[in-house]
Design an enzyme around this catalytic site. Sequence first.
Site, PDB file in Angstrom:
ATOM      1  N   ASP A  30     -22.282  10.087  11.891  1.00 26.91           N
ATOM      2  CA  ASP A  30     -21.047   9.949  11.118  1.00 26.91           C
ATOM      3  C   ASP A  30     -21.475   9.892   9.662  1.00 26.91           C
ATOM      4  O   ASP A  30     -22.605   9.503   9.363  1.00 26.91           O
ATOM      5  CB  ASP A  30     -20.339   8.642  11.518  1.00 26.91           C
ATOM      6  CG  ASP A  30     -18.959   8.501  10.897  1.00 26.91           C
ATOM      7  OD1 ASP A  30     -17.977   8.826  11.587  1.00 26.91           O
ATOM      8  OD2 ASP A  30     -18.861   8.056   9.744  1.00 26.91           O
ATOM      9  N   HIS A  46     -17.837   0.190  12.848  1.00 30.00           N
ATOM     10  CA  HIS A  46     -17.850  -0.757  11.726  1.00 30.00           C
ATOM     11  C   HIS A  46     -17.446  -2.169  12.156  1.00 30.00           C
ATOM     12  O   HIS A  46     -17.593  -3.111  11.394  1.00 30.00           O
ATOM     13  CB  HIS A  46     -16.927  -0.289  10.602  1.00 30.00           C
ATOM     14  CG  HIS A  46     -17.348   0.986   9.957  1.00 30.00           C
ATOM     15  ND1 HIS A  46     -18.589   1.160   9.379  1.00 30.00           N
ATOM     16  CD2 HIS A  46     -16.705   2.169   9.811  1.00 30.00           C
ATOM     17  CE1 HIS A  46     -18.679   2.382   8.898  1.00 30.00           C
ATOM     18  NE2 HIS A  46     -17.547   3.018   9.151  1.00 30.00           N
ATOM     19  N   HIS A  89     -20.647   7.735   7.617  1.00 29.11           N
ATOM     20  CA  HIS A  89     -20.870   6.317   7.315  1.00 29.11           C
ATOM     21  C   HIS A  89     -21.751   5.657   8.364  1.00 29.11           C
ATOM     22  O   HIS A  89     -21.636   5.937   9.555  1.00 29.11           O
ATOM     23  CB  HIS A  89     -19.533   5.561   7.260  1.00 29.11           C
ATOM     24  CG  HIS A  89     -18.610   6.076   6.218  1.00 29.11           C
ATOM     25  ND1 HIS A  89     -17.471   6.791   6.528  1.00 29.11           N
ATOM     26  CD2 HIS A  89     -18.660   6.003   4.872  1.00 29.11           C
ATOM     27  CE1 HIS A  89     -16.863   7.131   5.407  1.00 29.11           C
ATOM     28  NE2 HIS A  89     -17.561   6.663   4.390  1.00 29.11           N
TER      29      HIS A  89
END
Length: 130
Positions: free
Chosen positions: A59, A20, A61
């Site tokens: 994942d 991220h 996300h």
Amino acid sequence: DECMAGTRRGLGLCRPPGHHAGRASSNGFCLVNNVAIAAAYARSRYPELVQRVLVFDWDVHHGQGTQELFWSDPNTLVVSVHCYGQGFYPGSGAASEVGEGAGLGFNVNVPLPEGYGDACVWAACTEVLL
């Protein structure tokens, strides 16, 4: 460095991947994008040996930071398998997000529906990676 001295093949299982974290942002509890640093390091340290890198991110996300960092890079294939839907963090990772410029087609998103299971991830691997 260790794998370059031997078989010249490597696999990095990174936890946390830092997927991220972007060029100028820290998001989703990720301060540093470890997988992007490792890929960039391998390519810069061993340019004759490491010309291309595959980043496979599975994942729940989407790793928007990794996508951002390699968005225009034709030497790094980023494949992300993740949950995708209205209001689901981080709100990116549509199949239509494929990179741009020289990196067009080197970003592959495999968005899965909420509640997906192992069979969906395995299908994504066999259909996209193999």
